[in-house]
Each structure stands twice: as structure tokens, then as C-alpha cells.
Design a protein around this motif. Sequence first.
Motif, PDB file in Angstrom:
ATOM      1  N   PHE A   1       0.781  -1.364  -0.031  1.00  0.00           N
ATOM      2  CA  PHE A   1      -0.007  -0.145  -0.133  1.00  0.00           C
ATOM      3  C   PHE A   1       0.840   1.321   0.039  1.00  0.00           C
ATOM      4  CE2 PHE A   1      -2.105  -3.188   3.408  1.00  0.00           C
ATOM      5  CZ  PHE A   1      -2.524  -3.797   2.000  1.00  0.00           C
ATOM      6  N   PRO A   2       1.475   1.677  -1.162  1.00  0.00           N
ATOM      7  CA  PRO A   2       2.563   2.501  -1.099  1.00  0.00           C
ATOM      8  C   PRO A   2       2.299   3.996  -0.513  1.00  0.00           C
ATOM      9  CG  PRO A   2       2.152   1.892  -3.334  1.00  0.00           C
ATOM     10  CD  PRO A   2       1.451   0.857  -2.536  1.00  0.00           C
ATOM     11  N   GLU A   3       1.207   4.324  -1.247  1.00  0.00           N
ATOM     12  CA  GLU A   3       0.787   5.933  -0.709  1.00  0.00           C
ATOM     13  C   GLU A   3       0.562   6.006   0.889  1.00  0.00           C
ATOM     14  OE1 GLU A   3      -0.392   4.886  -4.876  1.00  0.00           O
ATOM     15  OE2 GLU A   3      -0.827   4.147  -3.238  1.00  0.00           O
ATOM     16  N   ILE A   4      -0.037   4.835   1.498  1.00  0.00           N
ATOM     17  CA  ILE A   4      -0.229   4.833   2.934  1.00  0.00           C
ATOM     18  C   ILE A   4       1.008   5.308   3.555  1.00  0.00           C
ATOM     19  CG2 ILE A   4      -0.883   3.589   4.732  1.00  0.00           C
ATOM     20  CD1 ILE A   4      -3.346   4.278   3.290  1.00  0.00           C
ATOM     21  N   TRP A   5       2.137   4.699   2.971  1.00  0.00           N
ATOM     22  CA  TRP A   5       3.352   5.113   3.670  1.00  0.00           C
ATOM     23  C   TRP A   5       4.035   6.151   3.365  1.00  0.00           C
ATOM     24  CZ3 TRP A   5       4.845   2.030   7.622  1.00  0.00           C
ATOM     25  CH2 TRP A   5       3.841   0.470   7.633  1.00  0.00           C
ATOM     26  N   SER A   6       3.922   6.708   1.987  1.00  0.00           N
ATOM     27  CA  SER A   6       4.637   7.631   1.268  1.00  0.00           C
ATOM     28  C   SER A   6       3.808   9.163   2.050  1.00  0.00           C
ATOM     29  CB  SER A   6       4.748   7.789  -0.030  1.00  0.00           C
ATOM     30  OG  SER A   6       3.205   7.759  -0.631  1.00  0.00           O
ATOM     31  N   LEU A   7       2.889   9.093   2.150  1.00  0.00           N
ATOM     32  CA  LEU A   7       1.796  10.222   2.715  1.00  0.00           C
ATOM     33  C   LEU A   7       2.457  10.717   4.194  1.00  0.00           C
ATOM     34  CD1 LEU A   7      -0.219  10.080   5.247  1.00  0.00           C
ATOM     35  CD2 LEU A   7      -1.438   8.600   3.590  1.00  0.00           C
ATOM     36  N   ARG A   8       3.017   9.845   4.734  1.00  0.00           N
ATOM     37  CA  ARG A   8       3.755  10.423   5.915  1.00  0.00           C
ATOM     38  C   ARG A   8       4.699  11.174   6.033  1.00  0.00           C
ATOM     39  NH1 ARG A   8       0.608   6.092   7.001  1.00  0.00           N
ATOM     40  NH2 ARG A   8       0.013   5.364   9.010  1.00  0.00           N
ATOM     41  N   SER A   9       5.462  11.092   4.844  1.00  0.00           N
ATOM     42  CA  SER A   9       6.588  12.144   4.694  1.00  0.00           C
ATOM     43  C   SER A   9       5.899  13.699   4.301  1.00  0.00           C
ATOM     44  CB  SER A   9       7.314  11.822   3.641  1.00  0.00           C
ATOM     45  OG  SER A   9       8.098  10.355   4.128  1.00  0.00           O
ATOM     46  N   ALA A  10       4.856  13.669   3.826  1.00  0.00           N
ATOM     47  CA  ALA A  10       4.240  14.858   3.333  1.00  0.00           C
ATOM     48  C   ALA A  10       3.209  15.403   4.408  1.00  0.00           C
ATOM     49  CB  ALA A  10       3.299  14.619   1.952  1.00  0.00           C
ATOM     50  N   LEU A  11       2.941  14.824   5.477  1.00  0.00           N
ATOM     51  CA  LEU A  11       2.133  15.449   6.603  1.00  0.00           C
ATOM     52  C   LEU A  11       2.851  16.491   7.370  1.00  0.00           C
ATOM     53  CD1 LEU A  11       0.167  12.410   7.891  1.00  0.00           C
ATOM     54  CD2 LEU A  11      -0.639  14.099   6.770  1.00  0.00           C
TER      55      LEU A  11
END
Length: 285
Positions: free
Chosen positions: A275-285
Motif C-alpha cells: 500500500f505505497p501511498e499509505i506509507w509515502s503520505l507520512r513524509s508529506a504530513l
Amino acid sequence: MSFQSPPSDPESSVQQEHARLDFSQRMSYGDYLQLDQLLSAQKPLSPNHDEMLFIVQHQTSELWMKLMLHELHAAIAHVAGDELPKAFKMLARVSRIMEQLVHAWDVLATMTPPEYSAIRPYLAQSSGFQSYQYRRIEFALGNKNAAMLGPHAHRPDLLAMVDAALRAPSLYDEALRLLARRGLAVPESHCTRDWSQPYRADPGVEQAWLTVYRDPATHWDLYQLGEELTDLEAAFRLWRFRHVSTVERVIGFKRGTGGTSGVGYLRRMLDVVLFPEIWSLRSAL
């Protein structure tokens, strides 16, 4: 004037107890669980004592995977039907099943390299790589790869099940379609596509999840869905890691019995993100 109960009949009490314990005409624990069949399914091929451990480890893992598939398929259906509370319960259960599978590796790790080497010749080409249940789990979680149909081509019934899993929307596919139904800007390319193809991360999908995570109060159930998916993948990563570390401990870097590169193949699987975007979004928060 007081009345006393008549004295009990010891012989009658014994007969009642015997009747209570007589399961010749009633379903017993063993009948319900079909223990005769279950406990007679361990048939070591080698004279080595440790083969029983190897068989039981893998048979019990397959039983847990059967339950995992039962829960995953129901959870996917509930996400597709906008019934998230029901799906959450099932996804949490899948994560706990994975924890059981992680701890199972602790038992197999008690097998030393000489002990495994003694039974390895008797395994021939059989390998966990050929587990059709594991492959269906991977496909249900989105790790699609048509080449993985090959190990099941000799059994049309199994091939049909694995192929159906390859072509069905994964858990993450259904999650993204749900986000789109809720009005979030999920790219159309990720709502209607060839589900048999590997998933490709997309910045638009990450933006849709960011909308959820930046305002959890408004999108609470979708936010909770994101965290359930995070828990699930974290548990799956741990399961994979314990697998590769146990295999390396027991056989080193020998090739797998099923023809894979063994530890090398398993290590590559550690890099797969479900679930790549579930993990990548954390850097953008």
C-alpha cells in the motif's frame, strides 16, 4: 414436621455419569474437529526425528492461511459494500493471524542446519513457494504477478483459484474505489483497470489519502481504514522478515527446493510495498 429427600441411588448416579460420558451416539470434540483425519495427515518420509516438526509447522501455517483468506475475502467484500466497521474487525483479525505465523517461525528455528539437511533430500521439489493459499493472500493484498500461476499449472482446480485471485480487485483496489465513491480525487486509472496487473503508485492517490489524513475528523472511517491497512502491512512485513531470517539460519544461501534462489528471493520480497501511498503520505504530513 420436616421432610427429607430420599437417599440417592449410587448405582443410578454411576449410570447417569456413564451416559453423560458416552459419545457413541453423540458428536464428540474429535468428531466436530475431524481429528482422526487431521492428526493422521502427518506422514514423514524420512527416518529423521525432526521431520515431524517441519511437517506440523507448515500444515498449521496452511490452516492459519485458510482462516486468513476467509477473513480477507469477507473484508474486501465489506469495503466494496461500504461496510467499514465489519471490515475493520476482519482486518484486525488478519493482522493477529500474521502475528501467530510470525511466532511459528520461532519453533521452526529450533531446527539446526544438520537436522534440516537430513530431511531435505526427501522433500524433492516441494517448497512453500508452491503454496497456493499464500499466493492467493499475496494477490488479495495486491502483489500481483502472473508468473506465479506457473507452479499451479499441474492442477487445473488450483490454477483456477489462483487465477481468479489474480484477476480480482485487491483489498487496496477496493479501498481506492471507496475513496473515489466518497468524492476524493482518486485517478480514474486506479478505479477501473486491469486488476491482474501489478499496482503502480500514483501521486494523485497519495493526495487523496492526504486529504483524509489532514482532516481525520471529517473522514474518520477512511482514516481508520488507512491505519488498518498500515497495521496489516506492518504485520505482513514482519512475517516475511522472520521467514527469511529463519531460512537463512537453517539453510544459509542454498537454493530453495522449489528452484528459487532461496534467501536471495525472500530478501527481494522484503522490498515489496503493498500500500505505497499509505506509507509515502507520512513524509508529506
